[in-house]
Design a protein around this motif. Structure first.
Motif, mmCIF file in Angstrom:
data_model
loop_
_atom_site.group_PDB
_atom_site.id
_atom_site.type_symbol
_atom_site.label_atom_id
_atom_site.label_comp_id
_atom_site.label_asym_id
_atom_site.label_seq_id
_atom_site.Cartn_x
_atom_site.Cartn_y
_atom_site.Cartn_z
ATOM 1 N N SER A 103 35.572 45.684 50.486
ATOM 2 C CA SER A 103 36.580 45.246 51.457
ATOM 3 C C SER A 103 36.397 43.770 51.756
ATOM 4 C CB SER A 103 36.494 46.063 52.749
ATOM 5 O OG SER A 103 35.338 45.740 53.484
ATOM 6 N N GLY A 108 38.118 46.105 55.692
ATOM 7 C CA GLY A 108 37.165 47.140 56.053
ATOM 8 C C GLY A 108 37.716 48.151 57.046
ATOM 9 N N LEU A 117 33.060 54.570 55.723
ATOM 10 C CA LEU A 117 31.957 53.735 56.191
ATOM 11 C C LEU A 117 31.047 54.473 57.167
ATOM 12 C CD1 LEU A 117 33.746 50.297 56.826
ATOM 13 C CD2 LEU A 117 32.345 50.972 54.867
ATOM 14 N N ALA A 122 28.160 47.729 57.910
ATOM 15 C CA ALA A 122 29.366 47.045 57.445
ATOM 16 C C ALA A 122 29.577 45.791 58.280
ATOM 17 C CB ALA A 122 30.587 47.954 57.544
ATOM 18 N N THR A 124 32.795 42.656 59.275
ATOM 19 C CA THR A 124 34.202 42.277 59.245
ATOM 20 C C THR A 124 34.299 40.931 59.947
ATOM 21 O OG1 THR A 124 36.471 43.018 59.702
ATOM 22 C CG2 THR A 124 34.823 43.412 61.421
ATOM 23 N N PHE A 147 28.457 38.895 54.311
ATOM 24 C CA PHE A 147 28.814 40.139 53.613
ATOM 25 C C PHE A 147 27.631 41.095 53.649
ATOM 26 C CE2 PHE A 147 27.305 37.291 50.207
ATOM 27 C CZ PHE A 147 26.301 38.064 49.625
ATOM 28 N N THR A 155 31.119 45.118 52.035
ATOM 29 C CA THR A 155 32.094 44.605 52.995
ATOM 30 C C THR A 155 31.816 43.133 53.252
ATOM 31 O OG1 THR A 155 30.677 45.347 54.825
ATOM 32 C CG2 THR A 155 32.456 46.826 54.140
ATOM 33 N N SER A 156 32.878 42.378 53.536
ATOM 34 C CA SER A 156 32.698 40.950 53.793
ATOM 35 C C SER A 156 33.375 40.562 55.089
ATOM 36 C CB SER A 156 33.261 40.109 52.643
ATOM 37 O OG SER A 156 34.674 40.129 52.635
#
Length: 316
Positions: A103, A108, A117, A122, A124, A147, A155-156
Motif C-alpha cells: 500500500s 493502507g 492488516l 503498518a 500511513t 515504510f 505499507t508506506s
C-alpha cells in the motif's frame, strides 16, 4: 533473488492520486526483464482521479488472479464511509494466497478495511494516523517511519515514501545495485534517512522567541565535538530538560538522534567526495572511531562505509 518475471498489478480505485498511481510503473518499469506492471480497477471500468482527468485501465479485476504483488495507491477515502464496497471486496478476493500486498500512503486504508492488516504493523500518512488507529484498532500503527516491511504485506507513508518503498522492494528482490541504479535514473536518493517526524508540520517560533535553530546551526559546525545534551542545552541557554523538549518539538527527533543523523549525513558526503580514510572521516564527524561510524552507517542505511564509497564515490 528472483529469476522469473514478477507480475505487479496496481489496483486503482475511485479518486486515485495520479502521482502515486504512477510510482510502481516508474520504479519497477525500469526493469522490464524483472517486472511486468499492469493497472486494473475493481470492475474493469474507468475511475476518476483526484485531479481533473479519469483513468481508463486496460485490465479488469481478473488481472489480480495472476498478480505476484498488488500495489494499492491512495484513493478517495469516502469510498469506505459505508464499509468496503462490494465490487472492491470481490476484486480483493481474487488475489491468490501468498501474493505480496503493497500500500502507498492512504492505500493502507483499503487493506485495513479488508482486515488484511489485523495483527500486523503498518504505517500511513502521519496526518491520518490517528484516524487509521480509530478505524482499525487491531493494527499496530507506526506514524513515524517512511515504510514498513512485514514480509508479504508492506505499507508506506505519504506520497514520495511510496518511491522509497518500491526501491526497497527492488533492493529486497534483486539487491542494492539495481535499486541504486533506478534511483539514479529517477534522480532520487536510493535511501532516505529518518522518518515522518521530520516532515510533520511544526509551529514556527514567533520572532524573538527562543528556539533551538541557532544551536542546531552551531552543532553542525562542531560535529567533531562530543555534543552532549548538556553541551547543546548550555549553548541554547536552557536547562537540559527544556532544551530536549523544545528541540524534539521543532526538529521532530531527539537531540541525540539528530546529532547522529547529521554525523551520518556528513560522513556520507565525505565518503562520496573525498579520499579521506574511514578512520579520519569518523574522527572529523565526531564518531571517534571507524567502528563507531560503521555501526551507525549500517544502522541507518544498511551498508558499511567502504561499500557505500564504492557505490557512490564520484570519479573524475
Amino acid at each position: 533473488m528472483q529469476s522469473s518475471i514478477h507480475r505487479i498489478v496496481v489496483l486503482a480505485l475511485d479518486g486515485v492520486y495520479p502521482f502515486e498511481l504512477g510510482i510502481a510503473h516508474r520504479v519497477f518499469g525500469e526493469l522490464p526483464d524483472r517486472y511486468e506492471v499492469v493497472t486494473c480497477t475493481p470492475d474493469g471500468r474507468p475511475v476518476r482521479s483526484s485531479s481533473d482527468f479519469g483513468v481508463a485501465p486496460d485490465h479488469g479485476p481478473d488481472a489480480l488472479e495472476r498478480a505476484d504483488s498488488v500495489v494499492i495507491p491512495p484513493f478517495d477515502l469516502r469510498l469506505l464511509d459505508d464499509g468496503l464496497p462490494a465490487a472492491t471486496a470481490t476484486a480483493l478476493a481474487r488475489i491468490r494466497p501468498g501474493a505480496r500486498l503493497v500500500s502507498l500512503c492512504t492505500g493502507g486504508f483499503l487493506l485495513g478495511a479488508a482486515g488484511l492488516l489485523d495483527g500486523r504493523p503498518a504505517t500511513t500518512h502521519w496526518a491520518l494516523a490517528d484516524t487509521f488507529r480509530r478505524m482499525f484498532p487491531r493494527v499496530t500503527v507506526d506514524p513515524d517511519v517512511l515504510f514498513i516491511d512485514d514480509g508479504d504485506v508492506l505499507t508506506s507513508a505519504g506520497a514520495v515514501s511510496g518511491v522509497d518503498l518500491c526501491l526497497h522492494i527492488v533492493r529486497r528482490d534483486h539487491g542494492s545495485e539495481l535499486a541504486n541504479s533506478i534511483a539514479r535514473r529517477c534522480v532520487i536518493p536510493p535511501w532516505r534517512e529518518g522518518g515522518q517526524a521530520q516532515y510533520i508540520e511544526q509551529p514556527v517560533p514567533a520572532a524573538g522567541a527562543s528556539g533551538t535553530a541557532a544551536t542546531r546551526e552551531w552543532a553542525l559546525a562542531h560535529l567533531d565535538r562530543p555534543l552532549t545534551l548538556a553541551d547543546l542545552a548550555a549553548h541554547a541557554g536552557m536547562s537540559s530538560r527544556t532544551f530536549a523538549r523544545r528541540f524534539t518539538e521543532e526538529a521532530g527527533v531527539s537531540p541525540g538522534r539528530w546529532v547522529v543523523q547529521q554525523r551520518v549525513h556528513q560522513a556520507r558526503r565525505l565518503l562520496e567526495s573525498t579520499d579521506l580514510s574511514v578512520e579520519r572521516i569518523a574522527h572529523d564527524v565526531g564518531f571517534g572511531s571507524a567502528i563507531s561510524l560503521r555501526q551507525h552507517l549500517n544502522a541507518l542505511i544498511g551498508v558499511a562505509p567502504l561499500a557505500y564509497r564504492r557505490t557512490f564515490r564520484t570519479t573524475a
